[in-house]
Write a protein that holds these residues in place. Sequence first.
Motif, short mmCIF file in Angstrom:
data_model
loop_
_atom_site.label_atom_id
_atom_site.label_comp_id
_atom_site.label_asym_id
_atom_site.label_seq_id
_atom_site.Cartn_x
_atom_site.Cartn_y
_atom_site.Cartn_z
N SER A 3 0.83 -1.22 0.00
CA SER A 3 0.00 0.00 0.00
C SER A 3 0.86 1.26 0.00
O SER A 3 0.53 2.23 -0.69
N LEU A 4 1.93 1.25 0.77
CA LEU A 4 2.81 2.41 0.81
C LEU A 4 3.46 2.65 -0.55
O LEU A 4 3.61 3.80 -0.97
N THR A 5 3.82 1.57 -1.22
CA THR A 5 4.40 1.69 -2.55
C THR A 5 3.42 2.33 -3.51
O THR A 5 3.80 3.13 -4.37
N LYS A 6 2.14 2.00 -3.35
CA LYS A 6 1.10 2.55 -4.22
C LYS A 6 0.60 3.91 -3.73
O LYS A 6 -0.26 4.52 -4.37
N GLY A 7 1.08 4.35 -2.57
CA GLY A 7 0.64 5.63 -2.02
C GLY A 7 -0.74 5.58 -1.38
O GLY A 7 -1.40 6.60 -1.23
N GLU A 8 -1.16 4.38 -1.00
CA GLU A 8 -2.48 4.20 -0.40
C GLU A 8 -2.42 4.31 1.12
O GLU A 8 -1.36 4.13 1.73
N ASP A 9 -3.58 4.56 1.73
CA ASP A 9 -3.70 4.63 3.19
C ASP A 9 -3.66 3.22 3.77
O ASP A 9 -4.21 2.29 3.21
N THR A 10 -3.00 3.09 4.92
CA THR A 10 -2.86 1.77 5.55
C THR A 10 -3.70 1.60 6.80
O THR A 10 -3.69 0.53 7.41
N GLU A 11 -4.46 2.60 7.17
CA GLU A 11 -5.24 2.56 8.41
C GLU A 11 -6.20 1.37 8.45
O GLU A 11 -6.29 0.66 9.45
N ASN A 12 -6.91 1.13 7.36
CA ASN A 12 -7.87 0.02 7.33
C ASN A 12 -7.17 -1.34 7.43
O ASN A 12 -7.72 -2.28 7.97
#
Length: 86
Positions: free
Chosen positions: A64-73
Amino acid sequence: MEYNQQIKNRLRRIEGQLKGVLTMMEQEKDCRDVVTQLAASRNAIDRALGVIVSTNLEHCVRESLTKGEDTENLVKEAVELLVKSR
């Protein structure tokens, strides 16, 4: 998710523990000894669950971090899985 040989080996050891408990029961071993071995098996299962969830979480967070997405969920889902397993 790809499961590595370590976790498979861990589960095989748990399987062996459970077979040992069945043998103890067939041999009519003392209740306390059977319960002790069952508790050890349960603890081993709990640790295996933790390893699987944490490994998956780590993989998903990195992705997710590589894709720039949020990891909270992702973290919430991992915690829910662990709570549900109890």
